[in-house]
Design a protein around this motif. Sequence first.
Motif, PDB file in Angstrom:
ATOM      1  N   ARG A   1      11.834 -74.440  27.622  1.00 46.70           N
ATOM      2  CA  ARG A   1      11.751 -73.080  27.078  1.00 46.70           C
ATOM      3  C   ARG A   1      11.867 -72.032  28.183  1.00 46.70           C
ATOM      4  N   ILE A   2      11.221 -72.279  29.309  1.00 47.60           N
ATOM      5  CA  ILE A   2      11.273 -71.305  30.401  1.00 47.60           C
ATOM      6  C   ILE A   2      12.573 -71.432  31.186  1.00 47.60           C
ATOM      7  N   GLY A   3      13.096 -72.639  31.304  1.00 49.72           N
ATOM      8  CA  GLY A   3      14.244 -72.885  32.164  1.00 49.72           C
ATOM      9  C   GLY A   3      15.599 -72.671  31.542  1.00 49.72           C
ATOM     10  N   HIS A   4      15.652 -72.277  30.279  1.00 43.36           N
ATOM     11  CA  HIS A   4      16.935 -72.011  29.639  1.00 43.36           C
ATOM     12  C   HIS A   4      16.996 -70.555  29.221  1.00 43.36           C
ATOM     13  N   LYS A   5      18.124 -69.945  29.446  1.00 42.81           N
ATOM     14  CA  LYS A   5      18.353 -68.599  28.950  1.00 42.81           C
ATOM     15  C   LYS A   5      19.711 -68.579  28.266  1.00 42.81           C
ATOM     16  N   GLU A   6      19.945 -67.567  27.475  1.00 42.67           N
ATOM     17  CA  GLU A   6      21.207 -67.456  26.757  1.00 42.67           C
ATOM     18  C   GLU A   6      22.012 -66.301  27.327  1.00 42.67           C
ATOM     19  N   ILE A   7      23.264 -66.573  27.609  1.00 40.57           N
ATOM     20  CA  ILE A   7      24.179 -65.566  28.136  1.00 40.57           C
ATOM     21  C   ILE A   7      25.166 -65.206  27.028  1.00 40.57           C
ATOM     22  N   ALA A   8      25.336 -63.906  26.812  1.00 43.03           N
ATOM     23  CA  ALA A   8      26.266 -63.432  25.782  1.00 43.03           C
ATOM     24  C   ALA A   8      27.686 -63.461  26.331  1.00 43.03           C
ATOM     25  N   THR A   9      28.562 -64.128  25.627  1.00 40.91           N
ATOM     26  CA  THR A   9      29.984 -64.155  25.960  1.00 40.91           C
ATOM     27  C   THR A   9      30.762 -63.692  24.738  1.00 40.91           C
ATOM     28  N   ARG A  10      32.065 -63.658  24.864  1.00 37.09           N
ATOM     29  CA  ARG A  10      32.867 -63.241  23.702  1.00 37.09           C
ATOM     30  C   ARG A  10      32.877 -64.311  22.616  1.00 37.09           C
ATOM     31  N   TYR A  11      32.458 -65.544  22.962  1.00 39.42           N
ATOM     32  CA  TYR A  11      32.391 -66.630  21.984  1.00 39.42           C
ATOM     33  C   TYR A  11      31.010 -66.756  21.352  1.00 39.42           C
ATOM     34  N   GLY A  12      30.082 -65.941  21.783  1.00 44.59           N
ATOM     35  CA  GLY A  12      28.716 -66.012  21.286  1.00 44.59           C
ATOM     36  C   GLY A  12      27.756 -66.277  22.432  1.00 44.59           C
ATOM     37  N   TYR A  13      26.570 -66.676  22.074  1.00 47.74           N
ATOM     38  CA  TYR A  13      25.556 -66.961  23.078  1.00 47.74           C
ATOM     39  C   TYR A  13      25.684 -68.406  23.560  1.00 47.74           C
ATOM     40  N   ILE A  14      25.599 -68.571  24.880  1.00 47.55           N
ATOM     41  CA  ILE A  14      25.695 -69.893  25.489  1.00 47.55           C
ATOM     42  C   ILE A  14      24.379 -70.170  26.224  1.00 47.55           C
ATOM     43  N   PRO A  15      23.725 -71.301  25.910  1.00 47.00           N
ATOM     44  CA  PRO A  15      22.499 -71.624  26.647  1.00 47.00           C
ATOM     45  C   PRO A  15      22.832 -72.103  28.062  1.00 47.00           C
ATOM     46  N   VAL A  16      22.092 -71.594  29.038  1.00 50.63           N
ATOM     47  CA  VAL A  16      22.334 -71.906  30.445  1.00 50.63           C
ATOM     48  C   VAL A  16      21.006 -72.259  31.102  1.00 50.63           C
ATOM     49  N   ARG A  17      21.029 -73.272  31.967  1.00 49.45           N
ATOM     50  CA  ARG A  17      19.837 -73.624  32.736  1.00 49.45           C
ATOM     51  C   ARG A  17      19.686 -72.663  33.902  1.00 49.45           C
ATOM     52  N   THR A  18      18.444 -72.477  34.314  1.00 50.72           N
ATOM     53  CA  THR A  18      18.169 -71.636  35.471  1.00 50.72           C
ATOM     54  C   THR A  18      17.423 -72.461  36.518  1.00 50.72           C
ATOM     55  N   PRO A  19      17.498 -72.056  37.782  1.00 60.17           N
ATOM     56  CA  PRO A  19      16.750 -72.782  38.808  1.00 60.17           C
ATOM     57  C   PRO A  19      15.246 -72.512  38.772  1.00 60.17           C
ATOM     58  N   LEU A  20      14.776 -71.747  37.798  1.00 56.67           N
ATOM     59  CA  LEU A  20      13.354 -71.484  37.689  1.00 56.67           C
ATOM     60  C   LEU A  20      12.563 -72.767  37.420  1.00 56.67           C
ATOM     61  N   THR A  21      13.096 -73.660  36.595  1.00 51.52           N
ATOM     62  CA  THR A  21      12.387 -74.910  36.293  1.00 51.52           C
ATOM     63  C   THR A  21      13.218 -76.150  36.576  1.00 51.52           C
ATOM     64  N   HIS A  22      14.507 -76.031  36.681  1.00 49.00           N
ATOM     65  CA  HIS A  22      15.353 -77.220  36.788  1.00 49.00           C
ATOM     66  C   HIS A  22      15.676 -77.599  38.237  1.00 49.00           C
ATOM     67  N   THR A  23      14.656 -77.560  39.079  1.00 50.52           N
ATOM     68  CA  THR A  23      14.719 -78.139  40.423  1.00 50.52           C
ATOM     69  C   THR A  23      13.568 -79.128  40.515  1.00 50.52           C
ATOM     70  N   ILE A  24      13.662 -80.101  41.382  1.00 54.70           N
ATOM     71  CA  ILE A  24      12.619 -81.117  41.448  1.00 54.70           C
ATOM     72  C   ILE A  24      11.278 -80.536  41.917  1.00 54.70           C
ATOM     73  N   PRO A  25      11.217 -79.752  43.008  1.00 55.16           N
ATOM     74  CA  PRO A  25       9.899 -79.223  43.401  1.00 55.16           C
ATOM     75  C   PRO A  25       9.279 -78.293  42.364  1.00 55.16           C
ATOM     76  N   ARG A  26      10.082 -77.448  41.751  1.00 54.36           N
ATOM     77  CA  ARG A  26       9.540 -76.534  40.747  1.00 54.36           C
ATOM     78  C   ARG A  26       9.158 -77.262  39.463  1.00 54.36           C
ATOM     79  N   SER A  27       9.843 -78.355  39.155  1.00 53.12           N
ATOM     80  CA  SER A  27       9.468 -79.116  37.962  1.00 53.12           C
ATOM     81  C   SER A  27       8.106 -79.768  38.141  1.00 53.12           C
ATOM     82  N   VAL A  28       7.774 -80.155  39.371  1.00 53.45           N
ATOM     83  CA  VAL A  28       6.441 -80.708  39.628  1.00 53.45           C
ATOM     84  C   VAL A  28       5.386 -79.632  39.386  1.00 53.45           C
ATOM     85  N   VAL A  29       5.652 -78.432  39.857  1.00 52.41           N
ATOM     86  CA  VAL A  29       4.705 -77.331  39.667  1.00 52.41           C
ATOM     87  C   VAL A  29       4.540 -77.016  38.183  1.00 52.41           C
ATOM     88  N   TRP A  30       5.642 -76.945  37.438  1.00 53.79           N
ATOM     89  CA  TRP A  30       5.547 -76.671  36.004  1.00 53.79           C
ATOM     90  C   TRP A  30       4.878 -77.819  35.257  1.00 53.79           C
TER      91      TRP A  30
END
Length: 192
Positions: free
Chosen positions: A46-75
């Motif tokens: 929930r925290i590590g995905h955001k949606e980016i608006a494109t001309r095709y609609g919203y696309i879910p994208v991962r962010t480095p906020l949670t999808h790194t190994i050290p930060r995933s341990v913290v989360w």
Amino acid sequence: MKLRTHYIFSTGLLTLLDSVLFHEYFYYALILSGVVSVIGNSLIDRIGHKEIATRYGYIPVRTPLTHTIPRSVVWGIVSVVPVFILLLLIYYYGFSYHEYYFSLSNKVLLLILLNGVVVGPSHMLLDIFTERGIYVKRNGRWKRFALAHFRYDNPAINGLAILLGVIMLFAAIHNHNYDYYYHYYHYYNYYF
């Protein structure tokens, strides 16, 4: 991978790890592993995905906020805070005849903390096989890294990860039953 795949795989992995290290708390560890798996994987996604608006609609994208190994341990460790609070409430306001099961010994606290440390990297282990992968830091910038480029909703890969989670659950149950009956048999064989 799909979120339910993360739930089952992480529950199997955590239960297997807990059954090897803390075999006397098997059913307790099974329930806690399931709760930590659901909270931890939901929080990371929930925290590590955001949606980016494109001309095709919203696309879910991962962010480095949670999808790194050290930060995933913290989360993962952050995700066990509600479990700690719940156990403290049960311990202090629980029923007296459940005191044995809800006692907050050092082993139980260590079990919860270990589950929190492992749930994040188990999520990254599955995400590294998807087409977007996880983030690693190279030359001061976040770069994506993937071992395989499967789609996140590929039924074969999700099924394989679910199957591995179920196999780990069965291995944990077998490990618990083997220890229980082995000691039971040798105890009565020795004294009788």
